[in-house]
Motif scaffolding. Structure first.
Motif, PDB file in Angstrom:
ATOM      1  N   UNK A   1       0.801  -1.217   0.000  1.00 45.35           N
ATOM      2  CA  UNK A   1       0.000   0.000   0.000  1.00 45.35           C
ATOM      3  C   UNK A   1       0.838   1.273   0.000  1.00 45.35           C
ATOM      4  N   UNK A   2       2.131   1.157  -0.286  1.00 45.33           N
ATOM      5  CA  UNK A   2       2.962   2.360  -0.267  1.00 45.33           C
ATOM      6  C   UNK A   2       3.820   2.435  -1.522  1.00 45.33           C
ATOM      7  N   UNK A   3       4.913   3.190  -1.486  1.00 46.44           N
ATOM      8  CA  UNK A   3       5.696   3.506  -2.687  1.00 46.44           C
ATOM      9  C   UNK A   3       7.166   3.179  -2.466  1.00 46.44           C
ATOM     10  N   UNK A   4       7.767   2.519  -3.446  1.00 44.88           N
ATOM     11  CA  UNK A   4       9.205   2.267  -3.402  1.00 44.88           C
ATOM     12  C   UNK A   4       9.938   3.405  -4.108  1.00 44.88           C
ATOM     13  N   UNK A   5      10.951   3.957  -3.441  1.00 41.01           N
ATOM     14  CA  UNK A   5      11.722   5.050  -4.012  1.00 41.01           C
ATOM     15  C   UNK A   5      13.205   4.680  -4.028  1.00 41.01           C
ATOM     16  N   UNK A   6      13.889   5.108  -5.079  1.00 42.95           N
ATOM     17  CA  UNK A   6      15.322   4.879  -5.194  1.00 42.95           C
ATOM     18  C   UNK A   6      16.041   6.119  -4.654  1.00 42.95           C
ATOM     19  N   UNK A   7      16.706   5.918  -3.501  1.00 43.98           N
ATOM     20  CA  UNK A   7      17.306   7.025  -2.763  1.00 43.98           C
ATOM     21  C   UNK A   7      18.710   6.632  -2.294  1.00 43.98           C
ATOM     22  N   UNK A   8      19.480   7.631  -1.889  1.00 45.42           N
ATOM     23  CA  UNK A   8      20.754   7.335  -1.232  1.00 45.42           C
ATOM     24  C   UNK A   8      20.542   7.029   0.245  1.00 45.42           C
ATOM     25  N   UNK A   9      19.540   7.674   0.834  1.00 44.64           N
ATOM     26  CA  UNK A   9      19.253   7.488   2.249  1.00 44.64           C
ATOM     27  C   UNK A   9      17.782   7.810   2.492  1.00 44.64           C
ATOM     28  N   UNK A  10      17.206   7.286   3.561  1.00 40.78           N
ATOM     29  CA  UNK A  10      15.780   7.528   3.834  1.00 40.78           C
ATOM     30  C   UNK A  10      15.563   8.860   4.561  1.00 40.78           C
ATOM     31  N   UNK A  11      15.695   9.959   3.830  1.00 41.74           N
ATOM     32  CA  UNK A  11      15.572  11.287   4.409  1.00 41.74           C
ATOM     33  C   UNK A  11      14.559  12.118   3.629  1.00 41.74           C
ATOM     34  N   UNK A  12      14.107  13.207   4.256  1.00 47.54           N
ATOM     35  CA  UNK A  12      13.181  14.110   3.569  1.00 47.54           C
ATOM     36  C   UNK A  12      13.815  14.654   2.297  1.00 47.54           C
TER      37      UNK A  12
ATOM     38  N   UNK B   1      16.089  13.466   0.341  1.00 47.54           N
ATOM     39  CA  UNK B   1      16.176  12.454  -0.712  1.00 47.54           C
ATOM     40  C   UNK B   1      14.795  12.161  -1.301  1.00 47.54           C
ATOM     41  N   UNK B   2      13.785  12.101  -0.452  1.00 48.40           N
ATOM     42  CA  UNK B   2      12.425  11.876  -0.938  1.00 48.40           C
ATOM     43  C   UNK B   2      11.978  13.045  -1.810  1.00 48.40           C
ATOM     44  N   UNK B   3      12.312  14.248  -1.407  1.00 50.82           N
ATOM     45  CA  UNK B   3      11.958  15.431  -2.198  1.00 50.82           C
ATOM     46  C   UNK B   3      12.594  15.351  -3.580  1.00 50.82           C
ATOM     47  N   UNK B   4      13.836  14.913  -3.639  1.00 45.41           N
ATOM     48  CA  UNK B   4      14.511  14.748  -4.938  1.00 45.41           C
ATOM     49  C   UNK B   4      13.816  13.684  -5.783  1.00 45.41           C
ATOM     50  N   UNK B   5      13.407  12.590  -5.140  1.00 47.64           N
ATOM     51  CA  UNK B   5      12.732  11.515  -5.885  1.00 47.64           C
ATOM     52  C   UNK B   5      11.409  12.000  -6.454  1.00 47.64           C
ATOM     53  N   UNK B   6      10.651  12.729  -5.651  1.00 46.81           N
ATOM     54  CA  UNK B   6       9.361  13.244  -6.111  1.00 46.81           C
ATOM     55  C   UNK B   6       9.557  14.195  -7.292  1.00 46.81           C
TER      56      UNK B   6
ATOM     57  N   UNK C   1      15.034  14.420  -9.373  1.00 48.03           N
ATOM     58  CA  UNK C   1      16.321  15.106  -9.417  1.00 48.03           C
ATOM     59  C   UNK C   1      17.475  14.177  -9.039  1.00 48.03           C
ATOM     60  N   UNK C   2      18.643  14.430  -9.636  1.00 50.18           N
ATOM     61  CA  UNK C   2      19.888  13.736  -9.297  1.00 50.18           C
ATOM     62  C   UNK C   2      19.760  12.216  -9.341  1.00 50.18           C
ATOM     63  N   UNK C   3      18.956  11.718 -10.241  1.00 52.38           N
ATOM     64  CA  UNK C   3      18.812  10.286 -10.408  1.00 52.38           C
ATOM     65  C   UNK C   3      17.860   9.623  -9.431  1.00 52.38           C
ATOM     66  N   UNK C   4      17.446  10.356  -8.416  1.00 53.31           N
ATOM     67  CA  UNK C   4      16.475   9.781  -7.490  1.00 53.31           C
ATOM     68  C   UNK C   4      15.140   9.635  -8.218  1.00 53.31           C
ATOM     69  N   UNK C   5      14.423   8.583  -7.879  1.00 50.59           N
ATOM     70  CA  UNK C   5      13.200   8.341  -8.639  1.00 50.59           C
ATOM     71  C   UNK C   5      12.219   7.504  -7.821  1.00 50.59           C
ATOM     72  N   UNK C   6      10.989   7.555  -8.312  1.00 45.48           N
ATOM     73  CA  UNK C   6       9.920   6.742  -7.746  1.00 45.48           C
ATOM     74  C   UNK C   6       9.664   5.563  -8.663  1.00 45.48           C
TER      75      UNK C   6
END
Length: 249
Positions: A218-229, A231-236, A239-244
Motif C-alpha cells: 500500500x505504499x511507494x518504493x523510491x530509489x534514494x541514497x538514504x531515507x531522508x526528507x 532524498x524523498x523530495x529529490x525523488x518526487x 532530481x539527481x537520479x532519485x526516482x519513484x
C-alpha cells in the motif's frame, strides 16, 4: 549509491477522529517495522501533535516525517510533508489561524487523542479536526512550498475530499509536487491516471486508519541514497537520479 526504500507518507494516529484508537505510537512503529517500511509520514487531519510521540517511539527505525493532511476551504485534502517537526508546527500555527473553534462531538466523529510515545494520554483535542480550513487549496500549496515542504494532492481517485470532486480535473501544470492515488486503485486504473496526466509524479499511500493496512503493498518504493526528507523530495521531483518506482508494476 541508490538503494530501494519503502515509503508511506500517509498514516493517521489516534488523534484523527476517523482513526482507530489502536493507532498509538508504538503500535504504528511496530507495524511499519514488521511490514518492512523504511519511512513513514504521520499525517493526521489538520494537526501534527502526535508526530513527536511517533518520533520517540521509532528512534530512527523507521524514519518518521512530520506531515499534515490539510483540508482546504473547498474540502480538498492536501498531504503536506515537512522537513522537520518544527516546520510542521510553524505551518500548523499558520493553518489554525483559520480553523473554526467547532467542538468535536466524540459520539459522532470519534476521539481525538494526543499521546506520548508510551501511549499515555496527554490530552484530548477539543476542536474538531476534520473540517475545512479558511484557506483555499492554492494558498495551502503555496504555503507548504514557502516552508520548503512537499504539497501532494491526496487520494485524487476518491469520490470525496479530492481535487477532481471539488474543482474538476487538475490542470496539467498544477503546482502540486505529486498526486496521490489510494491503495484501492488497481493497476489498470492507475495506468489511466498516468495516461491522463503524462509527466506527473504519482505516489501510492496507505492512508492507514488501522494497523492492518500498513503494508508495502500500500505504499511507494523510491530509489534514494538514504531515507531522508531531502532524498524523498529529490525523488518526487526526479532530481539527481532519485526516482519513484511505479507502484503498480
Amino acid at each position: 549509491m541508490l538503494k530501494p526504500f519503502w515509503v508511506d507518507l500517509h498514516i493517521h494516529t489516534a488523534l484523527s477522529p476517523c482513526g482507530s484508537l489502536e493507532m498509538g505510537a508504538p503500535e504504528i512503529v511496530s507495524a511499519a517495522r514488521k511490514a518492512g517500511i523504511d519511512v513513514i509520514g504521520i499525517a493526521d487531519h489538520n494537526t501534527c501533535d502526535n508526530c513527536q510521540a511517533v518520533y520517540e517511539a521509532a528512534e530512527g527505525d523507521p524514519v518518521v516525517l512530520a506531515c499534515i493532511e490539510t483540508q482546504s476551504a473547498e474540502d480538498i485534502h492536501i498531504l503536506s510533508v515537512f522537513p522537520d517537526l518544527k516546520t510542521a508546527m510553524d505551518y500548523k500555527e499558520w493553518l489554525w489561524q483559520k480553523i473554526m473553534p467547532i467542538k468535536n462531538d466524540v459520539d459522532y466523529f470519534g476521539y481525538q487523542v494526543v499521546l506520548d510515545h508510551c501511549n499515555n494520554i496527554l490530552r484530548e483535542e477539543e476542536t474538531l479536526l476534520i473540517q475545512g480550513s479558511g484557506y483555499e487549496v492554492d494558498q495551502i500549496v503555496s504555503k507548504v512550498h514557502e516552508l520548503g515542504g512537499l504539497a501532494i494532492l491526496a487520494h485524487v481517485d476518491r469520490p470525496s475530499f479530492s481535487y477532481p470532486v471539488a474543482l474538476g480535473p487538475m490542470p496539467t501544470d498544477y503546482p502540486a509536487d505529486a498526486f496521490e492515488l489510494s491503495r484501492k486503485t488497481d493497476s489498470e486504473q492507475a495506468a489511466k491516471w498516468r495516461e491522463d496526466y503524462p509527466g506527473r509524479t504519482f505516489i501510492r499511500s496507505s492512508d492507514s486508519h488501522t494497523l492492518d493496512t500498513i503494508s508495502r503493498a500500500n505504499c511507494t518504493k523510491m530509489m534514494l541514497e538514504a531515507p531522508t526528507f531531502d532524498e524523498i523530495k529529490k525523488a518526487v521531483k526526479g532530481e539527481d537520479g532519485r526516482r519513484i518506482s511505479w507502484p503498480w508494476g
